[in-house]
Design a protein around this motif. Sequence first.
Motif, mmCIF file in Angstrom:
data_model
loop_
_atom_site.group_PDB
_atom_site.id
_atom_site.type_symbol
_atom_site.label_atom_id
_atom_site.label_comp_id
_atom_site.label_asym_id
_atom_site.label_seq_id
_atom_site.Cartn_x
_atom_site.Cartn_y
_atom_site.Cartn_z
ATOM 1 N N ARG C 30 0.804 -1.150 -0.044
ATOM 2 C CA ARG C 30 0.074 -0.043 -0.126
ATOM 3 C C ARG C 30 0.828 1.240 -0.023
ATOM 4 N NH1 ARG C 30 -2.526 -1.007 4.882
ATOM 5 N NH2 ARG C 30 -3.422 -2.576 4.049
ATOM 6 N N GLU C 31 1.903 1.314 0.967
ATOM 7 C CA GLU C 31 2.607 2.494 1.127
ATOM 8 C C GLU C 31 3.358 2.716 -0.367
ATOM 9 O OE1 GLU C 31 3.172 4.850 3.581
ATOM 10 O OE2 GLU C 31 1.621 3.836 4.671
ATOM 11 N N ALA C 32 3.826 1.641 -0.906
ATOM 12 C CA ALA C 32 4.516 1.651 -2.150
ATOM 13 C C ALA C 32 3.652 2.316 -3.146
ATOM 14 C CB ALA C 32 5.215 0.412 -2.673
ATOM 15 N N ALA C 33 2.403 1.841 -3.379
ATOM 16 C CA ALA C 33 1.570 2.252 -4.589
ATOM 17 C C ALA C 33 1.311 3.665 -4.277
ATOM 18 C CB ALA C 33 0.304 1.376 -4.469
ATOM 19 N N ILE C 34 1.043 4.074 -3.015
ATOM 20 C CA ILE C 34 0.946 5.377 -2.769
ATOM 21 C C ILE C 34 1.916 6.543 -3.144
ATOM 22 C CG2 ILE C 34 0.673 7.410 -0.845
ATOM 23 C CD1 ILE C 34 -1.109 4.830 0.880
ATOM 24 N N ARG C 35 3.002 5.783 -3.131
ATOM 25 C CA ARG C 35 4.392 6.645 -3.791
ATOM 26 C C ARG C 35 4.484 6.602 -5.361
ATOM 27 N NH1 ARG C 35 4.867 5.824 1.310
ATOM 28 N NH2 ARG C 35 6.465 7.196 2.572
ATOM 29 N N GLY C 36 3.376 5.841 -5.963
ATOM 30 C CA GLY C 36 3.549 5.772 -7.411
ATOM 31 C C GLY C 36 4.441 4.484 -8.013
ATOM 32 N N TRP C 37 4.761 3.817 -6.952
ATOM 33 C CA TRP C 37 5.809 2.719 -7.525
ATOM 34 C C TRP C 37 5.220 1.685 -8.035
ATOM 35 C CZ3 TRP C 37 8.950 2.704 -2.097
ATOM 36 C CH2 TRP C 37 9.549 3.920 -1.800
ATOM 37 N N ILE C 38 5.874 0.797 -8.953
ATOM 38 C CA ILE C 38 5.519 -0.471 -9.330
ATOM 39 C C ILE C 38 6.016 -1.404 -8.488
ATOM 40 C CG2 ILE C 38 5.842 -2.231 -11.091
ATOM 41 C CD1 ILE C 38 6.417 0.274 -13.101
ATOM 42 N N PRO C 134 25.013 -8.602 7.006
ATOM 43 C CA PRO C 134 25.687 -7.092 7.089
ATOM 44 C C PRO C 134 25.186 -6.557 5.689
ATOM 45 C CG PRO C 134 27.132 -8.834 7.268
ATOM 46 C CD PRO C 134 25.868 -9.589 7.369
ATOM 47 N N GLY C 135 24.564 -5.312 5.741
ATOM 48 C CA GLY C 135 24.014 -4.517 4.323
ATOM 49 C C GLY C 135 22.531 -4.374 4.400
ATOM 50 N N VAL C 136 21.852 -5.180 5.153
ATOM 51 C CA VAL C 136 20.294 -5.324 5.099
ATOM 52 C C VAL C 136 20.118 -4.394 6.243
ATOM 53 C CG1 VAL C 136 18.290 -6.240 5.604
ATOM 54 C CG2 VAL C 136 20.102 -7.744 4.444
ATOM 55 N N VAL C 137 19.364 -3.066 5.779
ATOM 56 C CA VAL C 137 18.872 -2.188 6.796
ATOM 57 C C VAL C 137 17.433 -2.668 7.631
ATOM 58 C CG1 VAL C 137 18.073 0.246 6.982
ATOM 59 C CG2 VAL C 137 19.627 -0.489 5.361
ATOM 60 N N PRO C 138 17.589 -2.821 8.813
ATOM 61 C CA PRO C 138 16.525 -3.242 9.503
ATOM 62 C C PRO C 138 15.114 -2.164 9.807
ATOM 63 C CG PRO C 138 18.190 -2.917 11.270
ATOM 64 C CD PRO C 138 18.843 -2.458 9.677
ATOM 65 N N ALA C 139 14.154 -2.364 9.667
ATOM 66 C CA ALA C 139 12.941 -1.494 9.813
ATOM 67 C C ALA C 139 11.967 -1.993 10.938
ATOM 68 C CB ALA C 139 12.348 -1.374 8.474
ATOM 69 N N GLU C 140 11.388 -1.088 11.666
ATOM 70 C CA GLU C 140 10.509 -1.199 12.761
ATOM 71 C C GLU C 140 9.302 -1.797 12.229
ATOM 72 O OE1 GLU C 140 11.181 -0.764 15.953
ATOM 73 O OE2 GLU C 140 13.307 -0.680 15.063
ATOM 74 N N ASN C 141 8.499 -1.356 11.147
ATOM 75 C CA ASN C 141 7.360 -1.324 10.637
ATOM 76 C C ASN C 141 7.172 -1.054 9.284
ATOM 77 O OD1 ASN C 141 6.579 1.354 10.381
ATOM 78 N ND2 ASN C 141 6.648 1.317 12.834
ATOM 79 N N PRO C 142 6.101 -1.396 8.600
ATOM 80 C CA PRO C 142 5.764 -1.211 7.001
ATOM 81 C C PRO C 142 6.017 0.037 6.782
ATOM 82 C CG PRO C 142 4.032 -2.775 7.927
ATOM 83 C CD PRO C 142 4.950 -2.324 9.057
ATOM 84 N N ASP C 144 7.910 2.441 8.025
ATOM 85 C CA ASP C 144 9.310 2.678 8.385
ATOM 86 C C ASP C 144 10.098 1.914 6.980
ATOM 87 O OD1 ASP C 144 11.535 3.617 9.876
ATOM 88 O OD2 ASP C 144 12.012 1.410 10.753
ATOM 89 N N ALA C 145 9.819 0.886 6.877
ATOM 90 C CA ALA C 145 10.571 0.140 5.788
ATOM 91 C C ALA C 145 10.414 0.749 4.501
ATOM 92 C CB ALA C 145 9.605 -1.446 5.664
ATOM 93 N N VAL C 146 9.343 1.493 4.182
ATOM 94 C CA VAL C 146 9.055 2.032 2.795
ATOM 95 C C VAL C 146 9.732 3.476 2.870
ATOM 96 C CG1 VAL C 146 7.403 3.027 1.274
ATOM 97 C CG2 VAL C 146 6.979 0.923 2.026
ATOM 98 N N GLU C 147 9.908 4.070 4.108
ATOM 99 C CA GLU C 147 10.477 5.290 4.148
ATOM 100 C C GLU C 147 11.842 5.309 4.184
ATOM 101 O OE1 GLU C 147 9.072 7.165 7.678
ATOM 102 O OE2 GLU C 147 7.145 7.847 6.698
ATOM 103 N N LYS C 148 12.348 4.017 4.719
ATOM 104 C CA LYS C 148 13.798 4.008 4.556
ATOM 105 C C LYS C 148 14.212 3.555 3.191
ATOM 106 C CE LYS C 148 15.262 2.854 9.401
ATOM 107 N NZ LYS C 148 14.994 2.079 10.529
ATOM 108 N N ILE C 149 13.569 2.576 2.604
ATOM 109 C CA ILE C 149 13.947 2.136 1.153
ATOM 110 C C ILE C 149 13.978 3.413 0.055
ATOM 111 C CG2 ILE C 149 11.775 1.382 0.166
ATOM 112 C CD1 ILE C 149 14.991 -0.502 -0.016
ATOM 113 N N SER C 150 13.025 4.204 0.469
ATOM 114 C CA SER C 150 12.948 5.554 -0.264
ATOM 115 C C SER C 150 13.986 6.293 -0.280
ATOM 116 C CB SER C 150 11.562 6.298 0.090
ATOM 117 O OG SER C 150 11.370 7.536 -0.664
#
Lengths: 162, 162, 162, 162
Positions: C30-38, C134-142, C144-150
Amino acid sequence: MGKKQRIYLGVVGAGKVSPEIYEMAMAVGREAAIRGWIVVTGGLAGVMEGAARGARDAGGLTLGILPGGDRNEANPYIDIAVVTNIGHARNAIIAHTADGLIAVDGEYGTLSEVAFGLKLGKPVVGLKTVWTIPGVVPAENPKDAVEKISKLMMKRAVGPEK
Amino acid sequence: MGKKQRIYLGVVGAGKVSPEIYEMAMAVGREAAIRGWIVVTGGLAGVMEGAARGARDAGGLTLGILPGGDRNEANPYIDIAVVTNIGHARNAIIAHTADGLIAVDGEYGTLSEVAFGLKLGKPVVGLKTVWTIPGVVPAENPKDAVEKISKLMMKRAVGPEK
Amino acid sequence: MGKKQRIYLGVVGAGKVSPEIYEMAMAVGREAAIRGWIVVTGGLAGVMEGAARGARDAGGLTLGILPGGDRNEANPYIDIAVVTNIGHARNAIIAHTADGLIAVDGEYGTLSEVAFGLKLGKPVVGLKTVWTIPGVVPAENPKDAVEKISKLMMKRAVGPEK
Amino acid sequence: MGKKQRIYLGVVGAGKVSPEIYEMAMAVGREAAIRGWIVVTGGLAGVMEGAARGARDAGGLTLGILPGGDRNEANPYIDIAVVTNIGHARNAIIAHTADGLIAVDGEYGTLSEVAFGLKLGKPVVGLKTVWTIPGVVPAENPKDAVEKISKLMMKRAVGPEK
């Protein structure tokens, strides 16, 4: 040290063939093995089995590049079985691995291998093939096929870099 | 809910073509888009670009399945770019993804796609193709090609399971 | 003219998950789609379905890259289904196609996708992942995950060419 | 007649390693060859070269499954080179082809191979690996690694069919 470059001959054809075609594939495999070439096939039955069997009979080394995920699908004449699990896409790997291809009889899968071989600029010889594709060199019999591919591979090896 | 099944038409052909062939590919893409089909190609130039451009012009959706590892290699008319990095082996994916294929002109890469399509039992229509392959249905012009593939795909959809 | 570059987010995870993890995948989609991402996934059940369903709910476009040879294996929330028939090797295609990856929970298949993503230098965020890579960025919740990857995808897009 | 089933050991690791790790890979290859196993690697430098070199020194047979399209990229200790041209996706082929895997040191590409191996239910032993993955059996040294994978492969061969 010193990697002695060996020649890889791809032998491609249908998985279900008449005894006559199977014999032809065997003869092609035998002739290739006598020359010290590694015989590469799709590892299954029909032409693939005939070629591997002929090569084995003549003391050659056989490489089977399998479409499925199970090594036991390889015919009993395969020395080295590569389990790709990528289905028909493994046909491209056969064309990339071989220095030249001999197509024996053949169906649509064979046609894709022939097409990839030609696309990659590899010599392709056809024995009893049903379609006429520009670039495929026709041969009279197994011995003729192996002699023709031999000359074509040699020519390519010493030819100008593309 | 309820996934409305869409039809995927593969349009295959060379990456470097004459303006005449490019126009034909555009017309094929246009006709496919008008019918609401997704146009699938290899995503590069030539016939692949023409087909995507024609589809886009008619408001269609275009899917490009790229051989390389860089999305920027896609032509500007690709809506969805799949970056495979598996080289020519991606031709098998185009054949698997499409419900039917129209080959326009074409070279050896195209021939491998046609071969895979036929191997998978998909209808294949040829437009100005240079080789004669049993199973490829020849068409007179882009409109004829799309009408023919339409009927063939329909027939296959309702036909007996193989 | 002018290809508006869209962002592709890969969402990877197991095909069989708890309702809690399914919900998380939906929220990520949902969060990804809101940002217009495929939203790109492996097209099957579990996390792949959750992510596609969430994206669809928010009006997004979903791309499924299937391992098998049958389009009907796609979950009902996939808009564009790519039928690869190359099995687990399709995980590499997901990593190549995506600009960044969010791994939700996950099993060994997911781990291969995470590994490919990191190998290709793509940002990878982990949500409830069980291994520590190492290299994977942990996220708290969905969210947070989308904001971090963004932020990570943005940074990579404007960063120095490697 | 009668295909004597041979064991294929995959040895996976980075393409650029310290002399210490290279030595370890050589020792693993040597131990495998002594047991009559075929050593399968990605065919390039580093751990892949060390393992092949060690196997060759002990009279073993080495199989290299290359990511690129050029056979000359194979290290000089590869007996049979498979040219895939499918990039990182070839890692899945290594896992499918091997009966078990030993990971030596390793980076993200190695991690994908380990993940595929575990996904396919193959035994995986880790030597000096940096990440901790459930399912990977740690080993103290090359000899220990080969002994452990030997027992695990044996157990799997006689175990109940999955």
